[in-house]
Write a protein that holds these residues in place. Structure first.
Motif, short mmCIF file in Angstrom:
data_model
loop_
_atom_site.label_atom_id
_atom_site.label_comp_id
_atom_site.label_asym_id
_atom_site.label_seq_id
_atom_site.Cartn_x
_atom_site.Cartn_y
_atom_site.Cartn_z
N ARG A 199 10.02 5.26 2.09
CA ARG A 199 9.44 4.29 3.05
C ARG A 199 10.32 3.55 3.73
N LEU A 200 11.41 3.26 4.21
CA LEU A 200 12.08 2.44 4.90
C LEU A 200 12.15 3.64 5.99
N VAL A 201 11.85 3.15 7.03
CA VAL A 201 13.05 3.81 8.32
C VAL A 201 13.21 3.04 9.08
N SER A 202 13.96 2.26 9.17
CA SER A 202 15.01 1.89 10.20
C SER A 202 15.47 0.20 9.46
N THR A 203 16.54 -0.15 9.42
CA THR A 203 17.05 -1.57 9.01
C THR A 203 17.32 -2.28 10.93
N PRO A 225 1.04 -0.80 -0.06
CA PRO A 225 0.21 -0.18 0.12
C PRO A 225 0.88 1.10 -0.36
N GLU A 226 0.36 2.28 -0.40
CA GLU A 226 1.45 3.55 -0.74
C GLU A 226 1.89 4.76 0.36
N ASP A 227 1.29 4.70 1.26
CA ASP A 227 1.47 5.54 2.23
C ASP A 227 2.54 4.67 3.73
N VAL A 228 2.31 3.24 3.82
CA VAL A 228 3.03 2.74 4.78
C VAL A 228 4.77 2.77 4.61
N ARG A 229 4.84 2.63 5.67
CA ARG A 229 6.26 2.76 6.44
C ARG A 229 6.54 1.85 6.51
N VAL A 230 8.09 1.36 6.29
CA VAL A 230 7.74 -0.02 6.83
C VAL A 230 9.74 0.19 7.78
N GLY A 256 -0.48 1.11 11.80
CA GLY A 256 -0.47 1.03 9.41
C GLY A 256 0.78 0.92 8.98
N ASP A 257 1.69 1.03 9.91
CA ASP A 257 3.03 0.71 9.07
C ASP A 257 3.37 -0.64 9.44
N LEU A 258 4.46 -1.00 8.80
CA LEU A 258 4.68 -2.51 8.77
C LEU A 258 5.91 -2.96 8.90
#
Ligand SMILES: NC(=O)c1ccc[n+]([C@@H]2O[C@H](COP(=O)([O-])OP(=O)(O)OC[C@H]3O[C@@H](n4cnc5c(N)ncnc54)[C@H](O)[C@@H]3O)[C@@H](O)[C@H]2O)c1
Length: 483
Positions: A205-209, A177-182, A236-238
């Motif tokens: 969209r990648l917020v952390s590793t 989905p377009e607006d999720v952060r990962v 809502g993030d994943l």
């Protein structure tokens, strides 16, 4: 599309597409495979009108037909449960139907070439008009569809939220989905090999590793706790798990428990992961008291399988996976292990998806996936989870299960086939420890329940056998101690 469903575990499956695409045939087959009710909307319209669609068109006109079709389609979509619905070719012209589809179904576009559709429906139509209508409809179908399918395997995979394609990891962004952060949870070794592709695909969209150690160590309580302390996600993030079964098991369990549950996606990179571990929603970590003892059922929003990633897999890891491939082939009744990688992975993933969609919480038939595993666990426990490896143990376990199946009519040729394909060799473990472990198999109350095979494609589960037969079958897998 934001907010669009990614799988159909808990919703209807709606098949859309042009006339002659094969929606009815595919829908009936899909419903059979998933043990879901099937409804063909064209047939429902004819039943309600008491006459054929051609005659409704001829006698009452298209608007009357569309009104009846819309009403019956909306009614079907509003019913509770998880049915398979084959919609009429023009049903998605209705905005109300499109809204209802997005709300309560996973919508599969059954693709077809215009010429093939023409051959199938033929008769009574003008060919140019048919082609024109086909072209006009395509954008409507595309806008309403959550996935595109051509055959039953495609449909089973799409129903479970699974994408199998070479290069799919590079398209990861488009599959979410377009607006999720990962938050990316990655096996550190795999990250070095394939992480850059994933990072590029996710972009901003990648917020952390979050790196994980390679292997079973990733499924420790410590790794789990560290990850939970690091995560900074909102509802809502994943979480995305990139790696083998150990990574996806941990990532999935973290997702099941973080903030009481966030979505997750699995990007399996081993053969074990692509044909087995990443599919079906079982997640777990290991604790002192046992492997996989703490876990949750948490269906992944997506499983993105890119068989091209297997190119970097060491041969030993590939052998580990082949034992599960052969197991799946025996259950499915198809020599999937003879297929090229992409087809092999697709076939196994579709079979596991089918079984798990039918029994997501392992209350019944999902037990069949333990074929060979009861003996395997006993051998692994006796070998302190070092030697035999899981794959070696499963190969031996399959041998034992098939030998015991001979008395139930299994053709000895199947046993031979498995022997030739996996070449399982007896292992040197302590017989008494293996026997004790077999009797304590976690699925055991009054002795282990076995999965046997009547013939390929026909498993029997929940079988109890006399102790002496079990013991003899186990002993046959164990090498005599060296003098
Ligand atoms: N949840 C389920 O339904 C399920 C089913 C089966 C197995 N499992 C679990 O899966 C785990 C085993 O998974 P596994 O066999 O994938 O092991 P794994 O995750 O430990 O991976 C095996 C090794 O392969 C390496 N690797 C992974 N992908 C690679 C690639 N593309 N190229 C090169 N190296 C790569 C890893 O770094 C690791 O060293 C077990 O913990 C088991 O309990 C879970």
């Amino acid at each position: 599309v934001p907010g669009r469903p990614t799988h159909a575990l808990d919703r209807h499956l709606a098949l859309i597409g042009f006339m002659g695409a094969g929606k009815t045939t595919l829908g009936a087959a899909l419903a059979g495979e998933l043990a879901r009710p099937f409804l063909d909307l064209d047939a429902e319209v004819e039943r309600a009108a008491g006459t054929s669609i051609d005659r409704i068109f001829a006698e009452q006109g298209e608007p009357a037909f569309r009104a009846l079709e819309e009403r019956l389609t909306l009614e079907a979509l509003a019913r509770p449960g998880t049915s398979v619905l084959a919609l009429g070719g023009g049903a998605v012209k209705s905005e109300r139907v499109r809204v209802a589809l997005a709300r309560s179904a996973l919508t599969l576009l059954v693709e077809v070439e215009v010429e093939q559709a023409w051959e199938r429906v033929s008769g009574g139509q003008d060919r140019e008009g048919f082609r024109k209508l086909f072209r006009e409809r395509q954008h409507l179908y595309a806008a309403a569809a959550d996935a595109r399918v051509r055959d039953l395997e495609d449909a089973l995979l799409a129903a479970a939220g699974i994408v199998v394609a070479a290069g799919s990891v590079a398209r990861l962004g488009a599959l979410l989905p377009e607006d999720v952060r990962v938050a990316l949870v990655a096996d550190e070794h795999v990250d070095r090999l394939h992480g850059a592709t994933v990072r590029e695909a996710l972009g901003e969209r990648l917020v952390s590793t979050h790196p994980l150690p390679s292997g079973e160590a990733a499924k420790s309580f410590d790794c789990y706790r560290t990850l939970l302390e690091q995560l900074r996600l909102e509802r809502g993030d994943l979480i995305a798990g990139l790696g083998g079964g150990t990574t996806t098991d941990l990532a999935g369990f973290a997702a099941a428990t973080y903030m009481r549950g966030v979505d997750w996606i699995a990007v399996p990179t081993t053969l074990v992961g692509q044909v087995d571990a990443a599919i079906g929603g079982k997640t777990a970590i290991d604790v002192e008291a046992g492997k996989n003892l703490v876990g949750a059922f948490h269906w992944p929003a997506r499983v993105v399988i890119d068989p091209a990633l297997l190119a970097t897999l060491p041969p030993q890891q590939r052998r580990e996976g082949m034992a599960e491939v052969v197991k799946t082939g025996l259950l499915a009744g198809e020599a999937v292990w003879e297929r090229p990688d992409l087809e092999l992975v697709r076939g196994c993933a579709a079979y596991k998806a089918r079984v798990c969609m039918r029994d997501p919480r392992e209350r019944g038939e999902r037990a069949q996936l333990n074929l060979g595993h009861t003996f395997a666990h006993a051998l692994e426990a006796a070998g302190d989870f070092g030697r035999p490896t899981h794959g070696e143990a499963v190969a031996l376990g399959l041998l034992a299960a098939l030998r015991l199946s001979l008395a139930r009519g299994l053709d000895p040729a199947t046993l031979e086939l498995v022997r030739r394909t996996l070449d399982p060799q007896p292992v040197a473990v302590d017989r008494e420890r293996a026997w004790t472990a077999l009797q304590r198999d976690k699925k055991a109350a009054a002795g282990p329940r076995l999965v046997l095979l009547e013939r390929p494609g026909r498993p029997l589960w929940g079988v109890r056998l006399p102790e002496d037969e079990l013991r003899a079958a186990l002993d046959d897998l164990i090498a005599a101690p060296a003098n």
